[in-house]
Design an enzyme around this catalytic site. Structure first.
Site, PDB file in Angstrom:
ATOM      1  N   THR A  14      -3.802   1.726   1.748  1.00 47.96           N
ATOM      2  CA  THR A  14      -2.733   0.913   1.190  1.00 47.96           C
ATOM      3  C   THR A  14      -1.521   0.860   2.100  1.00 47.96           C
ATOM      4  O   THR A  14      -0.809  -0.145   2.147  1.00 47.96           O
ATOM      5  CB  THR A  14      -2.323   1.458  -0.196  1.00 47.96           C
ATOM      6  OG1 THR A  14      -3.466   1.483  -1.045  1.00 47.96           O
ATOM      7  CG2 THR A  14      -1.253   0.607  -0.844  1.00 47.96           C
ATOM      8  N   TYR A  27      -4.602  -6.296  -3.869  1.00 47.63           N
ATOM      9  CA  TYR A  27      -4.277  -6.398  -2.441  1.00 47.63           C
ATOM     10  C   TYR A  27      -5.488  -5.976  -1.628  1.00 47.63           C
ATOM     11  O   TYR A  27      -6.474  -5.455  -2.162  1.00 47.63           O
ATOM     12  CB  TYR A  27      -3.068  -5.523  -2.098  1.00 47.63           C
ATOM     13  CG  TYR A  27      -3.311  -4.041  -2.322  1.00 47.63           C
ATOM     14  CD1 TYR A  27      -3.783  -3.227  -1.300  1.00 47.63           C
ATOM     15  CD2 TYR A  27      -3.102  -3.462  -3.572  1.00 47.63           C
ATOM     16  CE1 TYR A  27      -4.039  -1.882  -1.506  1.00 47.63           C
ATOM     17  CE2 TYR A  27      -3.341  -2.120  -3.792  1.00 47.63           C
ATOM     18  CZ  TYR A  27      -3.808  -1.333  -2.759  1.00 47.63           C
ATOM     19  OH  TYR A  27      -4.066  -0.002  -2.970  1.00 47.63           O
ATOM     20  N   THR A  93      -5.038   6.592  -0.220  1.00 46.68           N
ATOM     21  CA  THR A  93      -4.750   7.718  -1.117  1.00 46.68           C
ATOM     22  C   THR A  93      -5.948   8.170  -1.948  1.00 46.68           C
ATOM     23  O   THR A  93      -5.969   9.309  -2.424  1.00 46.68           O
ATOM     24  CB  THR A  93      -3.602   7.353  -2.066  1.00 46.68           C
ATOM     25  OG1 THR A  93      -3.951   6.191  -2.828  1.00 46.68           O
ATOM     26  CG2 THR A  93      -2.317   7.088  -1.288  1.00 46.68           C
ATOM     27  N   ASP A  94      -6.955   7.323  -2.128  1.00 46.03           N
ATOM     28  CA  ASP A  94      -8.040   7.661  -3.048  1.00 46.03           C
ATOM     29  C   ASP A  94      -8.819   8.903  -2.627  1.00 46.03           C
ATOM     30  O   ASP A  94      -9.250   9.687  -3.480  1.00 46.03           O
ATOM     31  CB  ASP A  94      -9.004   6.481  -3.195  1.00 46.03           C
ATOM     32  CG  ASP A  94      -8.431   5.371  -4.061  1.00 46.03           C
ATOM     33  OD1 ASP A  94      -7.380   5.594  -4.689  1.00 46.03           O
ATOM     34  OD2 ASP A  94      -9.037   4.288  -4.107  1.00 46.03           O
ATOM     35  N   LYS A 166      -4.641  13.698  -6.112  1.00 45.21           N
ATOM     36  CA  LYS A 166      -4.100  12.463  -6.662  1.00 45.21           C
ATOM     37  C   LYS A 166      -4.306  12.487  -8.170  1.00 45.21           C
ATOM     38  O   LYS A 166      -5.425  12.709  -8.644  1.00 45.21           O
ATOM     39  CB  LYS A 166      -4.790  11.244  -6.047  1.00 45.21           C
ATOM     40  CG  LYS A 166      -4.191   9.914  -6.478  1.00 45.21           C
ATOM     41  CD  LYS A 166      -4.843   8.736  -5.766  1.00 45.21           C
ATOM     42  CE  LYS A 166      -4.218   7.409  -6.206  1.00 45.21           C
ATOM     43  NZ  LYS A 166      -4.840   6.251  -5.522  1.00 45.21           N
ATOM     44  N   GLU A 284     -21.944  35.312 -17.497  1.00 48.50           N
ATOM     45  CA  GLU A 284     -23.153  34.498 -17.475  1.00 48.50           C
ATOM     46  C   GLU A 284     -23.460  33.932 -16.089  1.00 48.50           C
ATOM     47  O   GLU A 284     -24.611  33.601 -15.787  1.00 48.50           O
ATOM     48  CB  GLU A 284     -23.013  33.335 -18.473  1.00 48.50           C
ATOM     49  CG  GLU A 284     -22.995  33.754 -19.930  1.00 48.50           C
ATOM     50  CD  GLU A 284     -21.621  34.202 -20.395  1.00 48.50           C
ATOM     51  OE1 GLU A 284     -20.678  34.224 -19.563  1.00 48.50           O
ATOM     52  OE2 GLU A 284     -21.487  34.544 -21.583  1.00 48.50           O
TER      53      GLU A 284
END
Length: 326
Positions: A14, A27, A93-94, A166, A284
């Site tokens: 971005t 965008y 950013t993802d 994020k 466990e």
């Protein structure tokens, strides 16, 4: 003041995106090349000499190991260059937290490495990219940034790669740190650190491998079928991260299937689908042969497990110890 010599490695995102209108929501990421971007940055009067290199120009949802390898190679070369004092990586950013964490695990800490992005494209009202980039220059120019591992700069805050995540789809305040929040505050004119460097003089924690083993993530939800893990894995799967409910919990039929999967040689890590919270080791886990992800979310747990397996670390106790150190 002496200008720092910084290398800028551009991957798109971005921060280099364009909408075609200042008011549009949608965008296209990765539209501005690094040379054009640095020409815009030049008008800011930053106290640094910037050399740009285009690695990719994509949305970070398309990040792949080949790009990670190129970044690792370029940053390693910059570390060996006595004229280069720091590296900035522009990134979508993802998946920024995954790229930052992988580099953090496989690079020494001798020079600053800073990932930076934006939540709004370059032609949007309130574009945050130039300020974030100016902040990244401030951080990468500071010798005190070395010894802190790879850093992520977003929204006037500096995060360590081990903690950053994020947490929002929109808004410029989209990143948070867990379990430790920001390690510093930054503006284009000031930088304040919260404590001294914690990894000063360290080499890479693990060797970098271009070929990473197959480790999918299984998201647990109400009504999940017991054979969901079998449908997600194949003969090349080396590990599996479970994004469990609550503290990494899962239905009993699924747990039994995962035990069978682990007995076939697949390493199973329990993480949580929740945004925050530790997944501690439980009694466990010894019986099941599972690993507890502790503070790492599923996507970072996957990266760490891939790096460990690629480095020949397959003993459950050694894997658990690596997760406990995060």
């Amino acid at each position: 003041m002496t200008q720092a010599h910084l290398l800028v490695l551009a991957t798109g995102g971005t921060i280099a995106g364009v909408a075609g209108s200042a008011l549009r929501h949608d965008y296209r990421p990765g539209q501005i090349g690094v040379d054009d971007y640095l020409e815009q940055v030049g008008a800011l009067g930053l106290e640094a000499r910037l050399v740009g290199r285009q690695i990719a120009n994509i949305g970070s949802e398309d990040i792949e190991p080949a790009i990670w390898t190129r970044l690792h190679e370029e940053i390693s070369a910059a570390f060996a260059d006595p004229h280069c004092e720091g590296v900035i990586v522009t990134h979508g950013t993802d998946t920024a937290e995954e790229t930052a964490f992988l580099l953090d695990l496989t690079l020494p800490t001798a020079k600053p490495v800073v990932l930076v992005g934006a939540m709004r494209p370059a032609d949007a009202v309130g574009y945050d990219g130039l300020r974030n980039f100016a902040n990244a220059v401030r951080v990468a120019s500071d010798p005190e940034a070395a010894g802190r591992g790879v850093l992520v700069v977003m929204g006037d805050r500096v995060f360590a790669a081990r903690d950053v995540r994020k947490v929002r789809t929109r808004g410029t305040d989209a990143f948070r740190g867990f379990p430790r929040d920001a390690v510093g505050l930054v503006t284009p004119s000031a930088l304040d650190w919260f404590g001294a460097p914690w990894r000063a003089g360290e080499g890479a924690q693990y060797a970098y491998h271009a070929e990473l083993p197959e480790v999918p993530i299984l998201y647990v939800y109400g009504g999940i079928a017991a054979d969901a893990a079998a449908r997600l894995t194949s003969e090349v799967t080396r590990g599996l991260v479970v994004a469990g409910v609550g503290e990494g919990n899962m239905p009993e039929p699924l747990r039994a299937e995962l035990v069978r999967l682990r007995e076939s040689g697949v390493t199973v890590v329990r993480a949580s689908r929740l945004d925050e919270g530790l997944v501690d080791r439980e009694p466990e886990d010894d019986a099941n042969g599972f690993i507890a992800a502790r503070a790492l979310n599923p996507q970072k747990a996957r990266i760490l497990l891939q790096v460990l397996l690629a480095n020949g670390i397959g003993d459950p106790a050694a894997i658990q110890a690596a997760f406990d150190r995060r």
